[in-house]
Scaffold this motif. Structure first.
Motif, PDB file in Angstrom:
ATOM      1  N   ALA A  95      46.430  33.080  41.985  1.00 41.21           N
ATOM      2  CA  ALA A  95      45.269  33.206  42.872  1.00 41.21           C
ATOM      3  C   ALA A  95      45.328  34.518  43.654  1.00 41.21           C
ATOM      4  O   ALA A  95      44.302  35.204  43.818  1.00 41.21           O
ATOM      5  CB  ALA A  95      45.205  32.014  43.825  1.00 41.21           C
ATOM      6  N   VAL A  96      46.508  34.891  44.146  1.00 42.73           N
ATOM      7  CA  VAL A  96      46.670  36.166  44.839  1.00 42.73           C
ATOM      8  C   VAL A  96      46.337  37.316  43.887  1.00 42.73           C
ATOM      9  O   VAL A  96      45.666  38.288  44.267  1.00 42.73           O
ATOM     10  CB  VAL A  96      48.099  36.308  45.391  1.00 42.73           C
ATOM     11  N   SER A  97      46.780  37.205  42.641  1.00 47.66           N
ATOM     12  CA  SER A  97      46.492  38.239  41.659  1.00 47.66           C
ATOM     13  C   SER A  97      44.998  38.376  41.428  1.00 47.66           C
ATOM     14  O   SER A  97      44.468  39.484  41.289  1.00 47.66           O
ATOM     15  CB  SER A  97      47.199  37.919  40.332  1.00 47.66           C
ATOM     16  N   ALA A  98      44.293  37.243  41.386  1.00 43.78           N
ATOM     17  CA  ALA A  98      42.848  37.276  41.198  1.00 43.78           C
ATOM     18  C   ALA A  98      42.170  38.005  42.352  1.00 43.78           C
ATOM     19  O   ALA A  98      41.267  38.832  42.141  1.00 43.78           O
ATOM     20  CB  ALA A  98      42.302  35.856  41.077  1.00 43.78           C
ATOM     21  N   GLU A  99      42.584  37.720  43.572  1.00 42.69           N
ATOM     22  CA  GLU A  99      41.966  38.365  44.720  1.00 42.69           C
ATOM     23  C   GLU A  99      42.287  39.856  44.747  1.00 42.69           C
ATOM     24  O   GLU A  99      41.427  40.687  45.050  1.00 42.69           O
ATOM     25  CB  GLU A  99      42.406  37.690  46.012  1.00 42.69           C
ATOM     26  N   LEU A 100      43.524  40.228  44.401  1.00 44.57           N
ATOM     27  CA  LEU A 100      43.865  41.651  44.367  1.00 44.57           C
ATOM     28  C   LEU A 100      43.077  42.388  43.288  1.00 44.57           C
ATOM     29  O   LEU A 100      42.580  43.498  43.518  1.00 44.57           O
ATOM     30  CB  LEU A 100      45.371  41.815  44.125  1.00 44.57           C
ATOM     31  N   ASP A 132      43.462  28.064  37.963  1.00 45.57           N
ATOM     32  CA  ASP A 132      42.610  26.866  37.953  1.00 45.57           C
ATOM     33  C   ASP A 132      41.937  26.699  39.311  1.00 45.57           C
ATOM     34  O   ASP A 132      41.937  25.627  39.903  1.00 45.57           O
ATOM     35  CB  ASP A 132      43.428  25.626  37.586  1.00 45.57           C
ATOM     36  N   ASP A 133      41.333  27.810  39.797  1.00 48.14           N
ATOM     37  CA  ASP A 133      40.762  27.851  41.138  1.00 48.14           C
ATOM     38  C   ASP A 133      39.246  28.038  41.032  1.00 48.14           C
ATOM     39  O   ASP A 133      38.766  29.160  40.812  1.00 48.14           O
ATOM     40  CB  ASP A 133      41.383  29.009  41.927  1.00 48.14           C
ATOM     41  N   PRO A 134      38.453  26.967  41.188  1.00 43.31           N
ATOM     42  CA  PRO A 134      37.000  27.093  41.038  1.00 43.31           C
ATOM     43  C   PRO A 134      36.361  27.983  42.095  1.00 43.31           C
ATOM     44  O   PRO A 134      35.344  28.625  41.836  1.00 43.31           O
ATOM     45  CB  PRO A 134      36.504  25.652  41.138  1.00 43.31           C
ATOM     46  N   ASP A 135      36.935  28.017  43.301  1.00 43.93           N
ATOM     47  CA  ASP A 135      36.394  28.909  44.329  1.00 43.93           C
ATOM     48  C   ASP A 135      36.508  30.358  43.872  1.00 43.93           C
ATOM     49  O   ASP A 135      35.548  31.136  43.957  1.00 43.93           O
ATOM     50  CB  ASP A 135      37.145  28.731  45.643  1.00 43.93           C
ATOM     51  N   LEU A 136      37.693  30.734  43.399  1.00 45.70           N
ATOM     52  CA  LEU A 136      37.896  32.108  42.969  1.00 45.70           C
ATOM     53  C   LEU A 136      37.087  32.438  41.724  1.00 45.70           C
ATOM     54  O   LEU A 136      36.540  33.544  41.603  1.00 45.70           O
ATOM     55  CB  LEU A 136      39.379  32.368  42.718  1.00 45.70           C
ATOM     56  N   MET A 137      37.002  31.515  40.772  1.00 47.66           N
ATOM     57  CA  MET A 137      36.193  31.777  39.580  1.00 47.66           C
ATOM     58  C   MET A 137      34.751  32.053  39.970  1.00 47.66           C
ATOM     59  O   MET A 137      34.115  32.998  39.476  1.00 47.66           O
ATOM     60  CB  MET A 137      36.290  30.605  38.604  1.00 47.66           C
ATOM     61  N   THR A 138      34.215  31.233  40.871  1.00 49.23           N
ATOM     62  CA  THR A 138      32.839  31.426  41.335  1.00 49.23           C
ATOM     63  C   THR A 138      32.694  32.763  42.043  1.00 49.23           C
ATOM     64  O   THR A 138      31.732  33.507  41.820  1.00 49.23           O
ATOM     65  CB  THR A 138      32.449  30.281  42.279  1.00 49.23           C
ATOM     66  N   TYR A 139      33.654  33.088  42.882  1.00 48.40           N
ATOM     67  CA  TYR A 139      33.577  34.310  43.689  1.00 48.40           C
ATOM     68  C   TYR A 139      33.685  35.565  42.821  1.00 48.40           C
ATOM     69  O   TYR A 139      32.947  36.545  43.026  1.00 48.40           O
ATOM     70  CB  TYR A 139      34.695  34.276  44.725  1.00 48.40           C
ATOM     71  N   VAL A 140      34.596  35.555  41.858  1.00 47.29           N
ATOM     72  CA  VAL A 140      34.750  36.726  40.986  1.00 47.29           C
ATOM     73  C   VAL A 140      33.486  36.954  40.159  1.00 47.29           C
ATOM     74  O   VAL A 140      32.996  38.087  40.029  1.00 47.29           O
ATOM     75  CB  VAL A 140      35.981  36.566  40.078  1.00 47.29           C
TER      76      VAL A 140
END
Length: 344
Positions: A95-100, A132-140
């Protein structure tokens, strides 16, 4: 949860590091290779990510602080993924990698490097799925849609917002889905569809305040009522509704310039172009000068594009002394704007 293949994750995270605003992480002795990743290490990483996110908002995507996102991913997170991990810690690092990666993509977008931006955003979506983070998938996906909207492809952006909303339909936080609806409204406005833009904006308003049983992701803290109002002002400017643009602008006034420097400056350029649509040169110039005051230390090609759009609209009036003075100031303080293309 299906645990992602570690080798595949490391391969997908590859890429050269950008100039770093943060020092490199301490080098661990070889004997530590199997040491578990500690809570203190992940907490430090979360703090660094938050610092990058807030610096981007204040100083622009071209600043050293914003450019540190890719460095953090390649030089901090990848080594941690090579260590012993529990399943929950591995998901956290994904998840941190996705945000970075998303931040690296946003910085590239903000500086006009669109191919690089899309590459980083593709990486971010990979990591969000691995977490497996729906918040991050939606945000990206929403960030990718905003990128596509800003640079002239609103129809493609609408397909991306639909995908974002589908990814988070039942699991993403309402506030995250609300931001997706806001970006959807922006794409509809760029297409000139006032009815659809209004419906999406109303949905964003409802989702912004909808209660939720689980906590709000820290990275969506920027999405507040004033931020929604700022985007709504631009939506109505794009639709040619000056009165609504100015009304929403007033509701966005609570945004602090010292925290949301780029956003406040962009909104003022939007308001200046709205006044220009209404043939009110005095108010247009007043908002334009305030925008230049705020944006002068923001390293953002996107901000310069917005300023140049205003300059293009004012150019036919430069026989007037006040307009000529503004354009002269712009040329002196924002010389790079003369070399950039206007926002579509």
């Amino acid at each position: 949860m299906h645990r992602p293949d570690r080798r595949g994750i490391l391969s997908a995270a590859g890429g050269g590091a950008m100039a770093a605003a943060l020092p490199p992480p301490p080098q661990s002795p070889p004997s530590w290779g199997r040491r578990e990743v500690s809570r203190e290490e992940t907490a430090a990483l979360h703090r660094a990510v938050a610092a990058v996110r807030h610096a981007d908002s204040r100083h622009g995507g071209g600043s050293d602080q914003a450019q540190a996102a890719a460095h953090l991913l390649d030089q901090w997170v990848r080594p941690l993924l090579g260590r012993a991990l529990t399943e929950s810690r591995e998901r956290e690092l994904c998840a941190v990698s996705a945000e970075l990666a998303r931040l690296a993509g946003w910085a590239a977008l903000d500086t006009g490097h669109h191919t690089t931006a899309r590459r980083h955003l593709d990486r971010a979506l990979f990591w969000a799925r691995a977490a497996d983070d729906p918040d991050l998938m939606t945000y990206v996906l929403t960030t990718t849609a905003l990128h596509t909207t800003l640079y002239g492809r609103p129809r493609a952006a609408l397909a991306l917002t639909a995908a974002a909303l589908d990814a988070g339909r039942h699991r993403a936080h309402p506030r995250v889905r609300g931001f997706a609806k806001l970006v959807q409204a922006r794409a509809h406005a760029r297409e000139g569809d006032a009815g659809a833009a209004g419906r999406s904006l109303s949905a964003a308003e409802r989702l912004l305040v909808r209660p939720c049983a689980h906590g709000t992701p820290e990275w969506i803290d920027f999405f507040t009522r004033p931020r929604l109002a700022a985007d709504a002002a631009e939506i109505h400017r794009d639709l040619g509704n000056v009165r609504a643009c100015l009304s929403w602008h007033e509701q966005a006034s609570a945004m602090a310039p010292n925290a949301f420097t780029r956003s406040v400056g962009l909104r003022l350029t939007v308001v200046a172009t709205a006044h220009l649509q209404a043939r009110d040169l005095e108010q247009s110039l007043a908002a334009g000068h305030r925008a230049l005051d705020i944006l002068r230390d923001v390293d953002s090609r996107r901000a310069r594009d917005y300023v140049r759009r205003l300059a293009t609209g004012l150019a036919p009036h430069r026989a007037l002394g006040a307009v000529d003075g503004f354009l002269a100031r712009l040329q002196q303080e924002f010389a790079p704007a003369a070399r950039t293309a206007p926002v579509p």
